[in-house]
Design a protein around this motif. Structure first.
Motif, PDB file in Angstrom:
ATOM      1  N   ILE A   1       0.849  -1.204   0.000  1.00  0.00           N
ATOM      2  CA  ILE A   1       0.000   0.000   0.000  1.00  0.00           C
ATOM      3  C   ILE A   1       0.880   1.249   0.000  1.00  0.00           C
ATOM      4  O   ILE A   1       0.686   2.175  -0.801  1.00  0.00           O
ATOM      5  CB  ILE A   1      -0.963  -0.023   1.207  1.00  0.00           C
ATOM      6  CG1 ILE A   1      -1.888  -1.244   1.104  1.00  0.00           C
ATOM      7  CG2 ILE A   1      -1.747   1.278   1.281  1.00  0.00           C
ATOM      8  CD1 ILE A   1      -2.875  -1.378   2.249  1.00  0.00           C
ATOM      9  N   GLU A   2       1.874   1.280   0.888  1.00  0.00           N
ATOM     10  CA  GLU A   2       2.712   2.480   0.912  1.00  0.00           C
ATOM     11  C   GLU A   2       3.532   2.611  -0.360  1.00  0.00           C
ATOM     12  O   GLU A   2       3.767   3.729  -0.838  1.00  0.00           O
ATOM     13  CB  GLU A   2       3.591   2.523   2.170  1.00  0.00           C
ATOM     14  CG  GLU A   2       4.548   1.374   2.333  1.00  0.00           C
ATOM     15  CD  GLU A   2       5.069   1.326   3.768  1.00  0.00           C
ATOM     16  OE1 GLU A   2       4.399   0.739   4.633  1.00  0.00           O
ATOM     17  OE2 GLU A   2       6.143   1.880   4.030  1.00  0.00           O
ATOM     18  N   ALA A   3       3.926   1.483  -0.946  1.00  0.00           N
ATOM     19  CA  ALA A   3       4.656   1.559  -2.221  1.00  0.00           C
ATOM     20  C   ALA A   3       3.767   2.180  -3.295  1.00  0.00           C
ATOM     21  O   ALA A   3       4.225   2.998  -4.106  1.00  0.00           O
ATOM     22  CB  ALA A   3       5.128   0.162  -2.625  1.00  0.00           C
TER      23      ALA A   3
ATOM     24  N   LEU B   1      15.669  -0.594   4.712  1.00  0.00           N
ATOM     25  CA  LEU B   1      15.241  -1.143   3.419  1.00  0.00           C
ATOM     26  C   LEU B   1      14.026  -2.020   3.584  1.00  0.00           C
ATOM     27  O   LEU B   1      13.913  -2.774   4.544  1.00  0.00           O
ATOM     28  CB  LEU B   1      16.353  -2.040   2.855  1.00  0.00           C
ATOM     29  CG  LEU B   1      17.458  -1.408   2.018  1.00  0.00           C
ATOM     30  CD1 LEU B   1      18.373  -2.524   1.533  1.00  0.00           C
ATOM     31  CD2 LEU B   1      16.897  -0.619   0.861  1.00  0.00           C
ATOM     32  N   ASN B   2      13.131  -1.881   2.640  1.00  0.00           N
ATOM     33  CA  ASN B   2      12.015  -2.790   2.496  1.00  0.00           C
ATOM     34  C   ASN B   2      12.249  -3.479   1.164  1.00  0.00           C
ATOM     35  O   ASN B   2      12.067  -2.860   0.117  1.00  0.00           O
ATOM     36  CB  ASN B   2      10.741  -1.952   2.411  1.00  0.00           C
ATOM     37  CG  ASN B   2       9.728  -2.389   3.412  1.00  0.00           C
ATOM     38  OD1 ASN B   2       9.596  -3.585   3.650  1.00  0.00           O
ATOM     39  ND2 ASN B   2       9.017  -1.429   3.964  1.00  0.00           N
ATOM     40  N   SER B   3      12.670  -4.717   1.175  1.00  0.00           N
ATOM     41  CA  SER B   3      13.067  -5.352  -0.081  1.00  0.00           C
ATOM     42  C   SER B   3      12.163  -6.507  -0.428  1.00  0.00           C
ATOM     43  O   SER B   3      11.587  -7.147   0.451  1.00  0.00           O
ATOM     44  CB  SER B   3      14.486  -5.904   0.029  1.00  0.00           C
ATOM     45  OG  SER B   3      15.381  -4.890   0.341  1.00  0.00           O
ATOM     46  N   TRP B   4      12.032  -6.762  -1.688  1.00  0.00           N
ATOM     47  CA  TRP B   4      11.438  -7.995  -2.164  1.00  0.00           C
ATOM     48  C   TRP B   4      12.325  -8.467  -3.304  1.00  0.00           C
ATOM     49  O   TRP B   4      13.227  -7.730  -3.711  1.00  0.00           O
ATOM     50  CB  TRP B   4       9.990  -7.772  -2.587  1.00  0.00           C
ATOM     51  CG  TRP B   4       9.803  -6.741  -3.654  1.00  0.00           C
ATOM     52  CD1 TRP B   4       9.727  -6.947  -4.995  1.00  0.00           C
ATOM     53  CD2 TRP B   4       9.668  -5.316  -3.468  1.00  0.00           C
ATOM     54  NE1 TRP B   4       9.552  -5.750  -5.647  1.00  0.00           N
ATOM     55  CE2 TRP B   4       9.504  -4.729  -4.743  1.00  0.00           C
ATOM     56  CE3 TRP B   4       9.659  -4.469  -2.357  1.00  0.00           C
ATOM     57  CZ2 TRP B   4       9.348  -3.349  -4.943  1.00  0.00           C
ATOM     58  CZ3 TRP B   4       9.495  -3.102  -2.556  1.00  0.00           C
ATOM     59  CH2 TRP B   4       9.345  -2.552  -3.825  1.00  0.00           C
TER      60      TRP B   4
ATOM     61  N   GLY C   1      13.289  -5.887  -6.153  1.00  0.00           N
ATOM     62  CA  GLY C   1      12.939  -4.481  -5.945  1.00  0.00           C
ATOM     63  C   GLY C   1      13.047  -4.069  -4.487  1.00  0.00           C
ATOM     64  O   GLY C   1      13.221  -4.910  -3.599  1.00  0.00           O
ATOM     65  N   PHE C   2      12.964  -2.775  -4.249  1.00  0.00           N
ATOM     66  CA  PHE C   2      13.110  -2.299  -2.877  1.00  0.00           C
ATOM     67  C   PHE C   2      12.537  -0.879  -2.740  1.00  0.00           C
ATOM     68  O   PHE C   2      12.378  -0.156  -3.724  1.00  0.00           O
ATOM     69  CB  PHE C   2      14.598  -2.263  -2.459  1.00  0.00           C
ATOM     70  CG  PHE C   2      15.419  -1.324  -3.306  1.00  0.00           C
ATOM     71  CD1 PHE C   2      15.564   0.017  -2.953  1.00  0.00           C
ATOM     72  CD2 PHE C   2      16.034  -1.761  -4.476  1.00  0.00           C
ATOM     73  CE1 PHE C   2      16.306   0.892  -3.746  1.00  0.00           C
ATOM     74  CE2 PHE C   2      16.763  -0.893  -5.273  1.00  0.00           C
ATOM     75  CZ  PHE C   2      16.901   0.440  -4.907  1.00  0.00           C
ATOM     76  N   VAL C   3      12.226  -0.547  -1.499  1.00  0.00           N
ATOM     77  CA  VAL C   3      11.979   0.843  -1.128  1.00  0.00           C
ATOM     78  C   VAL C   3      12.965   1.157  -0.007  1.00  0.00           C
ATOM     79  O   VAL C   3      13.062   0.405   0.967  1.00  0.00           O
ATOM     80  CB  VAL C   3      10.530   1.064  -0.644  1.00  0.00           C
ATOM     81  CG1 VAL C   3      10.386   2.438  -0.005  1.00  0.00           C
ATOM     82  CG2 VAL C   3       9.546   0.928  -1.806  1.00  0.00           C
ATOM     83  N   ALA C   4      13.752   2.227  -0.171  1.00  0.00           N
ATOM     84  CA  ALA C   4      14.727   2.632   0.846  1.00  0.00           C
ATOM     85  C   ALA C   4      14.235   3.899   1.533  1.00  0.00           C
ATOM     86  O   ALA C   4      13.744   4.811   0.868  1.00  0.00           O
ATOM     87  CB  ALA C   4      16.085   2.888   0.203  1.00  0.00           C
TER      88      ALA C   4
ATOM     89  N   GLY D   1      16.215  -4.191  -8.566  1.00  0.00           N
ATOM     90  CA  GLY D   1      17.470  -4.825  -8.188  1.00  0.00           C
ATOM     91  C   GLY D   1      17.550  -4.947  -6.679  1.00  0.00           C
ATOM     92  O   GLY D   1      16.539  -4.811  -5.978  1.00  0.00           O
ATOM     93  N   SER D   2      18.758  -5.167  -6.194  1.00  0.00           N
ATOM     94  CA  SER D   2      18.940  -5.289  -4.750  1.00  0.00           C
ATOM     95  C   SER D   2      19.754  -4.107  -4.239  1.00  0.00           C
ATOM     96  O   SER D   2      20.759  -3.737  -4.843  1.00  0.00           O
ATOM     97  CB  SER D   2      19.677  -6.582  -4.417  1.00  0.00           C
ATOM     98  OG  SER D   2      20.174  -6.496  -3.094  1.00  0.00           O
ATOM     99  N   ALA D   3      19.312  -3.524  -3.130  1.00  0.00           N
ATOM    100  CA  ALA D   3      20.019  -2.369  -2.573  1.00  0.00           C
ATOM    101  C   ALA D   3      20.672  -2.720  -1.244  1.00  0.00           C
ATOM    102  O   ALA D   3      21.023  -1.836  -0.465  1.00  0.00           O
ATOM    103  CB  ALA D   3      19.046  -1.208  -2.407  1.00  0.00           C
ATOM    104  N   ALA D   4      20.853  -4.007  -0.994  1.00  0.00           N
ATOM    105  CA  ALA D   4      21.393  -4.419   0.302  1.00  0.00           C
ATOM    106  C   ALA D   4      22.801  -3.874   0.511  1.00  0.00           C
ATOM    107  O   ALA D   4      23.577  -3.767  -0.446  1.00  0.00           O
ATOM    108  CB  ALA D   4      21.403  -5.941   0.392  1.00  0.00           C
ATOM    109  N   GLY D   5      23.123  -3.526   1.727  1.00  0.00           N
ATOM    110  CA  GLY D   5      24.494  -3.198   2.101  1.00  0.00           C
ATOM    111  C   GLY D   5      24.952  -1.787   1.787  1.00  0.00           C
ATOM    112  O   GLY D   5      26.148  -1.526   1.763  1.00  0.00           O
TER     113      GLY D   5
END
Ligand code: XIL
Length: 449
Positions: A174-176, A362-365, A368-371, A437-441
């Motif tokens: 929802i927030e996305a 981070l909120n990742s799936w 994709g992600f939301v930072a 993509g991934s935004a980890a780290g």
């Protein structure tokens, strides 16, 4: 001769004064406008050629919601093939006559096209965000308020989210969706819309209230709550409706009654609903879900203000007289800031150079992600700040809020926007971005002046 002329002139002058200051408004839209509000109707594109229908629409209403034409199955029948013909017809009919448009709806478990019904996971999340972005962009500048997300909570006593393919992409869907809508159209009010959220004591109402409260606290862009308000014997108009309206409004959002219909169209209940809205300064409009009873999705309940022939019903007179006798708003109608700050306003700038620090959550799936980046001022506060972040290779930023950025991959610099550069000593602000993509780290660094 001149005596006769001046007598006629006097009479004409008197009748103008009567018409402008002493005569009550004679239409729902005009009367609502005098109260700083709108009175709207759901409109079907295929009825715009019915002259009884359009005569009432054009005379009575100053807001329009497409009944089905902006839904996902209508606007994106095949993935990435967008069709706006019917929605555009309604929008142009409305706007050329000075009526505003409510957009309905960008993300919903229902009336999804077949291709979307069969999707799940990251593919669905990205398709949903793309849909929100494309449709909100198409109507940018034409839609005053969007029902960004519709009907995401379950009925009954659980207070839980409704299970759906969208919900299964992650609780943050929802927030996305709201963030994508804000990025696409920063001028539209963004609403969460639902039904059975009228009774303040119901678990579903409380659950939506807590979500909106949480969104406001965390800076998720939300401007309004829509109460559909389909009242019938199974879910009647509740005596605490005004409490519900004012409680949502107290969270700092507008409240709109978005799909009103009342089984049997009791004049008293229509009057009560209008009075309740007028009593809450942030209740800024009412939309009835159709014009004549025969236009209603629940025609057999005869729930609307006009009969099948287009005659005004007693409920119409009750609604109009309630509007006319209501008090003008004590506060002017509110419009959303184009770029609302995400945090409570910080104190005025402390002046002088400062230091800052930043953290990322981070909120990742998968894919994709939301930072969310929190910028905290050091002991002398900031006048402006810049956060530098290096995204892992393959990660790309698709949209951002509350900061300006250079580039969309690799090392990206984020600087404050006009309203969040000043942070008082020890206080924080947040900005965010969404990407693939991934935004980890990522490790942010912050510099400030
Ligand atoms: C209804 C329409 O009125 C019907 O024409 C359609 O067949 C189904 O949807 N909640 C909503 C609206 O948010 O979109 C629904 O509209 C009614 C319930």
């Amino acid at each position: 001769m001149s005596v006769v002329l001046s007598a006629v002139g006097f009479a004409a002058c008197m009748s103008m004064i009567m018409a402008t200051s002493a005569t009550a408004a004679t239409t729902l839209g005009a009367s609502a406008a005098e109260k700083g509000r709108y009175f709207g109707a759901a409109v079907a594109a295929n009825k715009l050629s019915d002259s009884v229908y359009t005569t009432i629409l054009n005379r009575e209403f100053n807001s329009v919601t497409p009944e089905n034409e902006m839904k996902i199955d209508a606007t994106e029948p095949q993935q990435n093939q967008f069709t706006y013909t019917n929605a555009d017809r309604i929008v142009s009919h409305a706007r050329s006559r000075g009526m505003q448009v409510r957009g309905h709806t960008l993300a919903w478990h229902s009336q999804q096209p077949g291709w979307m019904q069969n999707m799940s996971g990251t593919a669905l999340r990205n398709a949903m965000l793309n849909h929100v972005t494309q449709v909100a962009t198409h109507f940018r500048g034409q839609v005053v308020a969007w029902d960004v997300v519709n009907e995401a909570f379950a009925d009954g006593s659980s207070g839980a989210r409704r299970d759906s393919n969208l919900q299964r992409t992650g609780n943050d869907w929802i927030e996305a969706a709201f963030r994508a809508a804000r990025a696409a159209d920063s001028g539209a009010k963004l609403c969460y819309n639902d039904y059975n959220t009228d009774d303040w004591t119901h678990a579903k109402t409380q659950a939506v209230y807590r979500m909106v409260q949480d969104f406001k606290q965390r800076g998720v862009p939300i401007d309004c709550v829509g109460l559909q308000s389909h009242f019938n014997s199974g879910s009647p108009y509740p005596g605490n409706y005004r409490t519900t309206l004012s409680s949502f409004a107290a969270l700092g959002v507008d409240v709109q009654i978005t799909e009103l219909d009342i089984e049997g169209a009791s004049a008293t209940t229509y009057r009560n609903v209008v009075n309740d809205c007028l009593a809450v300064s942030r209740c800024n409009g009412i939309t009835v879900w159709g014009i004549r009873d025969s236009d209603s999705w629940r025609a057999s309940q005869t729930p609307l203000l006009f009969d099948n022939s287009g005659n005004k019903k007693p409920a119409y007179d009750a609604a109009l007289s309630a509007l006319n006798s209501g008090n003008p708003p004590t506060n002017p109608p509110t419009t959303p800031p184009t770029n609302p700050p995400t945090n409570p306003p910080t104190t005025p700038p402390p002046g002088g150079p400062g230091s800052c620090s930043a953290t990322v959550s981070l909120n990742s799936w998968t894919g994709g992600f939301v930072a969310t980046v929190r910028v905290t001022a050091g002991s002398s506060g900031t006048n402006s700040w810049t956060v530098t972040l290096t995204l892992p290779s393959g990660a790309t930023v698709s949209n951002a809020w509350n900061a300006q950025r250079s580039g969309n991959s690799g090392t990206v610099q984020w600087t404050n926007v006009s309203y969040n550069g000043h942070i008082a000593a020890g206080q924080s602000t947040e900005f965010g971005f969404q990407g693939t993509g991934s935004a980890a780290g990522m490790t942010p660094t912050c510099t400030a002046t």
